[in-house]
Design a protein around this motif. Structure first.
Motif, PDB file in Angstrom:
ATOM      1  N   ARG A 105     -22.567  -4.024  13.217  1.00 20.26           N
ATOM      2  CA  ARG A 105     -22.629  -5.562  12.754  1.00 20.26           C
ATOM      3  C   ARG A 105     -20.790  -5.433  12.295  1.00 20.26           C
ATOM      4  O   ARG A 105     -20.022  -6.173  13.170  1.00 20.26           O
ATOM      5  CB  ARG A 105     -23.051  -6.130  12.351  1.00 20.26           C
ATOM      6  CG  ARG A 105     -22.718  -7.899  12.089  1.00 20.26           C
ATOM      7  CD  ARG A 105     -24.391  -8.628  11.715  1.00 20.26           C
ATOM      8  NE  ARG A 105     -24.189 -10.288  12.178  1.00 20.26           N
ATOM      9  CZ  ARG A 105     -23.993 -10.877  10.782  1.00 20.26           C
ATOM     10  NH1 ARG A 105     -25.130 -10.534   9.885  1.00 20.26           N
ATOM     11  NH2 ARG A 105     -24.015 -12.047  11.056  1.00 20.26           N
ATOM     12  N   PHE A 106     -21.299  -5.346  11.512  1.00 17.73           N
ATOM     13  CA  PHE A 106     -19.714  -5.228  10.402  1.00 17.73           C
ATOM     14  C   PHE A 106     -19.203  -3.927  10.486  1.00 17.73           C
ATOM     15  O   PHE A 106     -17.933  -3.249   9.859  1.00 17.73           O
ATOM     16  CB  PHE A 106     -19.245  -6.209   9.158  1.00 17.73           C
ATOM     17  CG  PHE A 106     -19.657  -7.913   9.447  1.00 17.73           C
ATOM     18  CD1 PHE A 106     -19.495  -7.960  10.581  1.00 17.73           C
ATOM     19  CD2 PHE A 106     -20.459  -8.414   9.310  1.00 17.73           C
ATOM     20  CE1 PHE A 106     -19.848  -8.979  11.393  1.00 17.73           C
ATOM     21  CE2 PHE A 106     -20.815  -9.646   9.468  1.00 17.73           C
ATOM     22  CZ  PHE A 106     -20.490 -10.766  10.524  1.00 17.73           C
ATOM     23  N   THR A 107     -19.415  -2.978   9.296  1.00 17.19           N
ATOM     24  CA  THR A 107     -19.024  -1.482   8.601  1.00 17.19           C
ATOM     25  C   THR A 107     -20.195  -0.392   8.864  1.00 17.19           C
ATOM     26  O   THR A 107     -21.564  -0.606   9.839  1.00 17.19           O
ATOM     27  CB  THR A 107     -19.869  -1.384   7.052  1.00 17.19           C
ATOM     28  OG1 THR A 107     -21.462  -2.422   6.760  1.00 17.19           O
ATOM     29  CG2 THR A 107     -18.291  -3.870   6.753  1.00 17.19           C
ATOM     30  N   MET A 108     -19.369   0.481   8.363  1.00 21.29           N
ATOM     31  CA  MET A 108     -20.728   2.033   9.062  1.00 21.29           C
ATOM     32  C   MET A 108     -22.079   1.839   8.166  1.00 21.29           C
ATOM     33  O   MET A 108     -22.715   1.994   8.642  1.00 21.29           O
ATOM     34  CB  MET A 108     -19.133   2.783   8.134  1.00 21.29           C
ATOM     35  CG  MET A 108     -20.039   4.258   8.320  1.00 21.29           C
ATOM     36  SD  MET A 108     -18.950   5.917   7.439  1.00 21.29           S
ATOM     37  CE  MET A 108     -19.364   5.124   5.609  1.00 21.29           C
TER      38      MET A 108
ATOM     39  N   ILE B 164     -12.718   6.746   0.503  1.00 26.89           N
ATOM     40  CA  ILE B 164     -11.451   7.227   1.537  1.00 26.89           C
ATOM     41  C   ILE B 164     -10.472   6.427   1.961  1.00 26.89           C
ATOM     42  O   ILE B 164      -9.162   6.951   1.556  1.00 26.89           O
ATOM     43  CB  ILE B 164     -12.846   7.460   2.768  1.00 26.89           C
ATOM     44  CG1 ILE B 164     -13.720   8.148   2.524  1.00 26.89           C
ATOM     45  CG2 ILE B 164     -11.688   7.176   3.971  1.00 26.89           C
ATOM     46  CD1 ILE B 164     -14.649   8.985   3.786  1.00 26.89           C
ATOM     47  N   THR B 165     -10.932   5.081   1.692  1.00 31.10           N
ATOM     48  CA  THR B 165      -9.974   4.342   1.502  1.00 31.10           C
ATOM     49  C   THR B 165      -8.519   3.987   0.628  1.00 31.10           C
ATOM     50  O   THR B 165      -7.432   4.018   1.127  1.00 31.10           O
ATOM     51  CB  THR B 165     -10.080   2.726   1.854  1.00 31.10           C
ATOM     52  OG1 THR B 165     -11.645   2.754   2.802  1.00 31.10           O
ATOM     53  CG2 THR B 165      -9.088   1.529   1.946  1.00 31.10           C
ATOM     54  N   PHE B 166      -9.053   4.483  -0.160  1.00 32.25           N
ATOM     55  CA  PHE B 166      -7.972   4.533  -1.694  1.00 32.25           C
ATOM     56  C   PHE B 166      -7.643   5.568  -1.202  1.00 32.25           C
ATOM     57  O   PHE B 166      -6.006   5.775  -0.888  1.00 32.25           O
ATOM     58  CB  PHE B 166      -8.859   4.488  -3.230  1.00 32.25           C
ATOM     59  CG  PHE B 166      -7.678   5.475  -4.092  1.00 32.25           C
ATOM     60  CD1 PHE B 166      -7.358   3.979  -4.610  1.00 32.25           C
ATOM     61  CD2 PHE B 166      -7.452   6.625  -4.167  1.00 32.25           C
ATOM     62  CE1 PHE B 166      -5.906   4.166  -6.034  1.00 32.25           C
ATOM     63  CE2 PHE B 166      -6.968   6.293  -5.599  1.00 32.25           C
ATOM     64  CZ  PHE B 166      -5.987   5.083  -6.126  1.00 32.25           C
ATOM     65  N   VAL B 167      -7.775   6.943  -0.841  1.00 35.94           N
ATOM     66  CA  VAL B 167      -6.888   8.259  -0.585  1.00 35.94           C
ATOM     67  C   VAL B 167      -5.569   7.369   0.797  1.00 35.94           C
ATOM     68  O   VAL B 167      -4.634   8.158   0.207  1.00 35.94           O
ATOM     69  CB  VAL B 167      -7.681   9.528  -0.538  1.00 35.94           C
ATOM     70  CG1 VAL B 167      -6.682  10.691   0.171  1.00 35.94           C
ATOM     71  CG2 VAL B 167      -8.773   9.738  -1.609  1.00 35.94           C
ATOM     72  N   TYR B 168      -6.232   7.211   1.627  1.00 38.33           N
ATOM     73  CA  TYR B 168      -5.820   6.797   2.426  1.00 38.33           C
ATOM     74  C   TYR B 168      -4.641   5.484   1.933  1.00 38.33           C
ATOM     75  O   TYR B 168      -3.212   6.269   2.392  1.00 38.33           O
ATOM     76  CB  TYR B 168      -6.130   6.601   3.775  1.00 38.33           C
ATOM     77  CG  TYR B 168      -6.356   6.660   5.446  1.00 38.33           C
ATOM     78  CD1 TYR B 168      -4.705   7.120   5.927  1.00 38.33           C
ATOM     79  CD2 TYR B 168      -6.798   7.022   6.381  1.00 38.33           C
ATOM     80  CE1 TYR B 168      -4.613   6.483   6.870  1.00 38.33           C
ATOM     81  CE2 TYR B 168      -6.755   8.124   7.298  1.00 38.33           C
ATOM     82  CZ  TYR B 168      -5.625   7.404   7.515  1.00 38.33           C
ATOM     83  OH  TYR B 168      -4.917   7.477   8.547  1.00 38.33           O
ATOM     84  N   LEU B 169      -4.441   4.587   1.207  1.00 35.46           N
ATOM     85  CA  LEU B 169      -3.623   3.709   0.862  1.00 35.46           C
ATOM     86  C   LEU B 169      -2.775   4.109   0.601  1.00 35.46           C
ATOM     87  O   LEU B 169      -1.568   3.964   0.339  1.00 35.46           O
ATOM     88  CB  LEU B 169      -4.696   3.127   0.199  1.00 35.46           C
ATOM     89  CG  LEU B 169      -5.177   1.462   0.741  1.00 35.46           C
ATOM     90  CD1 LEU B 169      -6.052   0.810   0.308  1.00 35.46           C
ATOM     91  CD2 LEU B 169      -4.156   0.914   1.524  1.00 35.46           C
ATOM     92  N   ILE B 170      -3.188   5.385  -0.787  1.00 31.21           N
ATOM     93  CA  ILE B 170      -1.724   5.830  -1.641  1.00 31.21           C
ATOM     94  C   ILE B 170      -1.181   6.561  -0.869  1.00 31.21           C
ATOM     95  O   ILE B 170       0.312   6.466  -0.887  1.00 31.21           O
ATOM     96  CB  ILE B 170      -2.749   6.809  -2.838  1.00 31.21           C
ATOM     97  CG1 ILE B 170      -3.688   8.173  -2.116  1.00 31.21           C
ATOM     98  CG2 ILE B 170      -3.801   5.655  -3.404  1.00 31.21           C
ATOM     99  CD1 ILE B 170      -3.764   8.901  -3.317  1.00 31.21           C
ATOM    100  N   ALA B 171      -1.609   7.070   0.042  1.00 29.51           N
ATOM    101  CA  ALA B 171      -0.441   8.025   1.347  1.00 29.51           C
ATOM    102  C   ALA B 171       0.375   7.255   1.670  1.00 29.51           C
ATOM    103  O   ALA B 171       1.808   7.448   1.869  1.00 29.51           O
ATOM    104  CB  ALA B 171      -1.388   8.662   2.650  1.00 29.51           C
ATOM    105  N   GLN B 172       0.017   5.752   2.248  1.00 36.99           N
ATOM    106  CA  GLN B 172       1.094   5.051   2.837  1.00 36.99           C
ATOM    107  C   GLN B 172       1.832   3.716   1.933  1.00 36.99           C
ATOM    108  O   GLN B 172       2.754   4.060   1.867  1.00 36.99           O
ATOM    109  CB  GLN B 172       0.086   3.673   3.665  1.00 36.99           C
ATOM    110  CG  GLN B 172      -1.169   4.068   4.703  1.00 36.99           C
ATOM    111  CD  GLN B 172      -0.640   4.817   5.834  1.00 36.99           C
ATOM    112  OE1 GLN B 172       0.320   4.779   6.676  1.00 36.99           O
ATOM    113  NE2 GLN B 172      -1.027   6.216   5.978  1.00 36.99           N
TER     114      GLN B 172
ATOM    115  N   LEU C   4     -13.621   7.792   9.678  1.00 31.14           N
ATOM    116  CA  LEU C   4     -12.565   7.272   9.719  1.00 31.14           C
ATOM    117  C   LEU C   4     -13.542   5.841   9.290  1.00 31.14           C
ATOM    118  O   LEU C   4     -13.644   5.093  10.327  1.00 31.14           O
ATOM    119  CB  LEU C   4     -11.627   7.072   9.773  1.00 31.14           C
ATOM    120  CG  LEU C   4     -10.717   8.081   9.545  1.00 31.14           C
ATOM    121  CD1 LEU C   4      -9.266   8.532  10.367  1.00 31.14           C
ATOM    122  CD2 LEU C   4     -10.448   9.088   8.097  1.00 31.14           C
ATOM    123  N   PRO C   5     -13.981   4.752   8.131  1.00 31.22           N
ATOM    124  CA  PRO C   5     -14.399   3.580   8.252  1.00 31.22           C
ATOM    125  C   PRO C   5     -14.086   2.750   8.948  1.00 31.22           C
ATOM    126  O   PRO C   5     -14.041   2.141   9.512  1.00 31.22           O
ATOM    127  CB  PRO C   5     -14.647   3.162   6.349  1.00 31.22           C
ATOM    128  CG  PRO C   5     -14.551   4.616   5.676  1.00 31.22           C
ATOM    129  CD  PRO C   5     -13.729   5.363   6.701  1.00 31.22           C
TER     130      PRO C   5
END
Length: 530
Positions: A109-112, A136-144, A265-266
């Motif tokens: 519905r909304f999430t994984m 996962i989001t945190f690791v991806y975010l710090i890359a951006q 990837l969520p």
């Protein structure tokens, strides 16, 4: 050749103006598009986007700073080995197209967490899904965030560490505004605008660049080899990953993470909930694949073109190092105006991806942990959305600090780590939940936590964090794991532990829920929207 000579002060003023105009326009779009009367509106845009719209937004969500800045720089410096990132990112989408897009759209519905908790004990599974999503989001975010720091430091000639930290903080604050004001609908429109701009920009740079060399790819490649210390070696595998047997294994590990990571990837999986049915979810993947194929072909030419016109040494000496290749190339072929346009597109890329990631993390915490694990479903939409907004603020603050810490690292490499986390923690449990009837709650928990913890520990005790000149903490050495990407170890651990946990748990399968899940994932009948 140094950055101040490449980008004069009047260029910095022009770039700042373009940044400001883009932010104001997109914030207005976000505000106008926002419709958040229910949690479905805030998290999934009410399922109101078509497959084509969502496919373009998917490409906008996925084509991050790693794709535009990191891969172009990696190709400019390392040649063929840098292009392997593009191949991995693109091939990975076949998993979504063939296995996950329709089934996750119909089941969740909304999430994984909606998918993997469907026929399991909901509270522990949703908590585990939220934990992996946040990590996962945190690791991806710090890359951006690191990409934002390097890009704007180059464009505004900000050399001090404190100045770059301030830039990262500003990007984080703008990103929070997108999420707080617009929700999924507003964020999706920003991603559509950004993807369109990015594709047009890459195509224009490619055309202008080829024109510089009389539309002769051979001439361009010859110049690239002459301006790279590795010479003709940049056209063959091995410049970066062929130095030893260890680096070859590291490349295999990176490849596994890139190819298998997209399916876990969520923020990618969450986008399939913004379309009205499974057919549109499948069309989303097709549109995204075509858009990204065109883009990655352009990055190949842009990367080698940066080596040819700017030179590898000048790229590595600039603020942001490898990540500066595309902006420096834009200035060389089009002056301040093209640089400003490329800067705005790169900045838009970072803002749009960061907004999507933050929305995913906040949705997972609010929907999986707060609404279902803590309140057991006894809450209202207003409370869930309020918790999601508070979570977005916390995630944003944490990612700003993380981005400051890893500023200067290659963004594509950092995103590769995020893919390793996604493949390790999520992919095994999603596939087992959808395709293995005997899979149970214990197997789910073992699969998620074993992959997440093993990946985290291996990264902490690897050259990424300590023991090397390009480590986050180069002055200390507590690394014992030799590979920079842990995927070759942590991904199999997750799949194996999921199997072992299933047999150890010996839980009775809920046949009714299993049958309902099979019908729903194949037909969409019974799905709850809104």
């Amino acid at each position: 050749m140094n950055p101040p000579e490449l980008i004069p002060s009047e260029g910095a003023i022009f770039n700042t103006s373009i940044f400001a105009v883009f932010v104001l326009i997109t914030l207005f779009v976000v505000y106008r598009a926002s419709s958040q009367s229910t949690s479905s509106d805030y998290f999934a845009a009410g399922g109101s986007f078509s497959g084509a719209q969502n496919g373009i937004a998917l490409s906008g969500d996925f084509l991050s700073a790693a794709s535009f800045l990191g891969i172009a720089g990696a190709i400019a410096v390392h040649g063929y080995d840098g292009f392997l990132y593009s191949i991995g990112f693109l091939v990975a989408w076949l998993i979504n197209l063939l296995l996950l897009a329709e089934r996750t759209r119909n089941t969740g519905r909304f999430t994984m967490g909606d998918v993997i908790a469907f026929r399991m004990r909901a509270r522990p599974v949703r908590a585990a899904a939220a934990a992996s999503t946040l990590a996962i989001t945190f690791v991806y975010l710090i890359a951006q965030m690191a990409g934002a720091g390097g890009l704007v430091a180059l464009l505004l000639d900000v050399k001090s560490t404190g100045g770059q930290a301030l830039v990262i903080a500003v990007v984080g604050l703008v990103m929070m505004l997108y999420v707080l004001v617009g929700g999924m609908k507003g964020t999706t429109w920003v991603q559509i605008i950004k993807a369109t701009m990015l594709l047009l920009c890459a195509a224009l740079i490619t055309i202008f660049l080829l024109g510089k060399f009389g539309y002769s790819m051979t001439h361009l490649l010859q110049e690239a080899a002459q301006n790279n210390p590795k010479g003709d070696a940049i056209f063959a595998p091995g410049v970066q990953y062929g130095k030893s047997e260890l680096t070859k294994i590291d490349f295999v590990s990176l490849s596994l993470a890139l190819v298998l990571g997209v399916g876990g990837l969520p923020h990618v999986l969450m986008r399939f909930y913004t379309v009205p049915n499974a057919r549109e979810a499948r069309r989303s993947s097709v549109w995204a694949i075509w858009a990204m194929t065109a883009f990655y072909l352009c990055t190949l030419i842009i990367g080698y073109g940066a080596a040819a016109l700017v030179g590898t040494d000048a790229i590595l000496d600039a603020p942001g190092a490898e990540n500066s290749a595309a902006p420096l190339l834009a200035y060389r072929i089009g002056g301040t105006v093209l640089l400003g346009i490329v800067s705005a597109v790169a900045f838009a890329t970072i803002l749009a991806v960061v907004a999507g990631l933050t929305l995913t993390a906040s949705a997972s915490f609010a929907h999986d942990i707060y609404a279902n694990a803590m309140r057991r479903g006894r809450t209202d939409s207003d409370s869930v959305v309020r918790v999601a907004r508070i979570t977005a603020l916390v995630i944003g603050a944490a990612s700003i600090l993380g981005g400051i810490l890893v500023n200067g690292q290659n963004i594509a490499f950092l995103v590769g780590l995020a893919f390793a986390f996604a493949a390790s923690a999520n992919l095994s449990t999603i596939l087992y939940s959808l395709f293995w009837k005997r899979f149970n709650t214990t197997g789910t928990l073992w699969g998620i936590y074993s992959g997440l913890i093993s990946c985290l520990l291996l990264v902490i005790f690897s050259p990424v964090v300590s023991g090397a000149s390009d480590s986050i903490f180069p002055s200390v050495d507590f690394a014992f794991f030799p590979l920079k990407n842990p995927g070759i170890v942590s991904i199999p651990i997750s799949f194996i532990c999921g199997i072992i946990g299933t047999f150890v748990g010996r839980e009775k399968v809920d046949e009714d829920r299993l049958a309902e899940m099979e019908v729903r994932q194949l037909t969409g009948i019974g799905g709850v929207r809104g």
